[in-house]
Motif scaffolding. Sequence first.
Motif, short mmCIF file in Angstrom:
data_model
loop_
_atom_site.label_atom_id
_atom_site.label_comp_id
_atom_site.label_asym_id
_atom_site.label_seq_id
_atom_site.Cartn_x
_atom_site.Cartn_y
_atom_site.Cartn_z
N ASP A 97 -5.69 2.98 -16.92
CA ASP A 97 -6.20 3.19 -15.57
C ASP A 97 -5.10 3.26 -14.52
O ASP A 97 -5.28 2.79 -13.40
CB ASP A 97 -7.21 2.09 -15.21
CG ASP A 97 -8.40 2.09 -16.14
OD1 ASP A 97 -8.80 3.18 -16.60
OD2 ASP A 97 -8.92 1.00 -16.43
N THR A 98 -3.97 3.87 -14.84
CA THR A 98 -2.88 3.97 -13.86
C THR A 98 -3.22 5.02 -12.81
O THR A 98 -4.02 5.93 -13.04
CB THR A 98 -1.55 4.32 -14.55
OG1 THR A 98 -1.71 5.55 -15.24
CG2 THR A 98 -1.13 3.23 -15.51
N VAL A 99 -2.61 4.89 -11.64
CA VAL A 99 -2.83 5.81 -10.53
C VAL A 99 -1.51 6.50 -10.25
O VAL A 99 -0.46 5.87 -10.22
CB VAL A 99 -3.30 5.02 -9.27
CG1 VAL A 99 -3.40 5.94 -8.08
CG2 VAL A 99 -4.62 4.34 -9.55
N SER A 100 -1.56 7.80 -10.05
CA SER A 100 -0.36 8.58 -9.79
C SER A 100 -0.40 9.11 -8.36
O SER A 100 -1.44 9.54 -7.89
CB SER A 100 -0.29 9.75 -10.78
OG SER A 100 0.85 10.53 -10.54
N GLY A 101 0.74 9.07 -7.69
CA GLY A 101 0.84 9.58 -6.32
C GLY A 101 2.12 10.37 -6.17
O GLY A 101 2.95 10.46 -7.08
N GLU A 102 2.30 10.96 -4.98
CA GLU A 102 3.51 11.72 -4.71
C GLU A 102 3.86 11.67 -3.23
O GLU A 102 2.98 11.54 -2.38
CB GLU A 102 3.33 13.17 -5.15
CG GLU A 102 2.26 13.91 -4.35
CD GLU A 102 2.07 15.36 -4.80
OE1 GLU A 102 2.85 15.84 -5.62
OE2 GLU A 102 1.12 15.97 -4.31
N THR A 103 5.15 11.72 -2.96
CA THR A 103 5.63 11.89 -1.59
C THR A 103 6.64 13.01 -1.61
O THR A 103 7.27 13.29 -2.62
CB THR A 103 6.30 10.61 -1.04
OG1 THR A 103 7.41 10.27 -1.87
CG2 THR A 103 5.33 9.45 -0.97
N HIS A 128 0.85 -1.18 0.00
CA HIS A 128 0.00 0.00 0.00
C HIS A 128 0.89 1.24 0.00
O HIS A 128 1.69 1.43 0.91
CB HIS A 128 -0.93 0.00 1.21
CG HIS A 128 -1.99 -1.04 1.08
ND1 HIS A 128 -3.22 -0.77 0.53
CD2 HIS A 128 -2.00 -2.35 1.36
CE1 HIS A 128 -3.94 -1.87 0.50
NE2 HIS A 128 -3.22 -2.85 1.01
N ARG A 129 0.74 2.04 -1.04
CA ARG A 129 1.55 3.25 -1.19
C ARG A 129 0.62 4.46 -1.14
O ARG A 129 -0.52 4.41 -1.58
CB ARG A 129 2.31 3.23 -2.51
CG ARG A 129 3.32 2.11 -2.59
CD ARG A 129 4.41 2.34 -1.56
NE ARG A 129 5.34 1.23 -1.55
CZ ARG A 129 6.34 1.14 -0.72
NH1 ARG A 129 6.54 2.08 0.17
NH2 ARG A 129 7.14 0.11 -0.74
N PRO A 130 1.14 5.58 -0.63
CA PRO A 130 0.30 6.78 -0.49
C PRO A 130 0.01 7.42 -1.84
O PRO A 130 0.81 7.34 -2.77
CB PRO A 130 1.17 7.71 0.36
CG PRO A 130 2.57 7.29 0.05
CD PRO A 130 2.51 5.80 -0.16
N LEU A 131 -1.15 8.06 -1.90
CA LEU A 131 -1.47 8.84 -3.09
C LEU A 131 -0.85 10.22 -3.00
O LEU A 131 -0.45 10.80 -4.00
CB LEU A 131 -2.98 8.94 -3.26
CG LEU A 131 -3.66 7.60 -3.56
CD1 LEU A 131 -5.16 7.75 -3.58
CD2 LEU A 131 -3.15 7.02 -4.86
#
Length: 138
Positions: free
Chosen positions: A130-136, A81-84
């Motif tokens: 349907d890819t999801v993009s997130g950032e940290t 599980h990675r943050p959005l």
Amino acid sequence: MAVPDDDPPPWGPSHEEAGLLASGDAILDVLPALRAAPYGDEDIAVVFDRMDFGNRAVRNHLWFEDPRTMLVCFALARPQHRPLSTNDCGRPGGPTHPVRTCVVHTFKHSMEEGPVPALASVVSRWFGPDTVSGETWG
């Protein structure tokens, strides 16, 4: 309150361990190792030591060329599980997304929000729209 550097990231405890399967300057040097890689048994990563700033779409999205800008592509053995969107120096919380395939770049300063268009194009071509993009950050 500051979070010590040895605390786990906000998305939970993390244990990274890697063994080098191959290295080289050309993708053809790496292909035999990828063919023999232990997919599904271990996490696999392909690391490119820098982004291609000769690509106009990369150059136009990022403020300046930085040789520290690596690109890493992961094939994970188990979902993580990675943050959005999260500050990795902050408190845990916020929405996460389960991933098995993950593409990460390390550049922190971009001209626009969202993924680098050149990377988004390649990722959507191979993994679907349907890819999801997130950032940290932090």
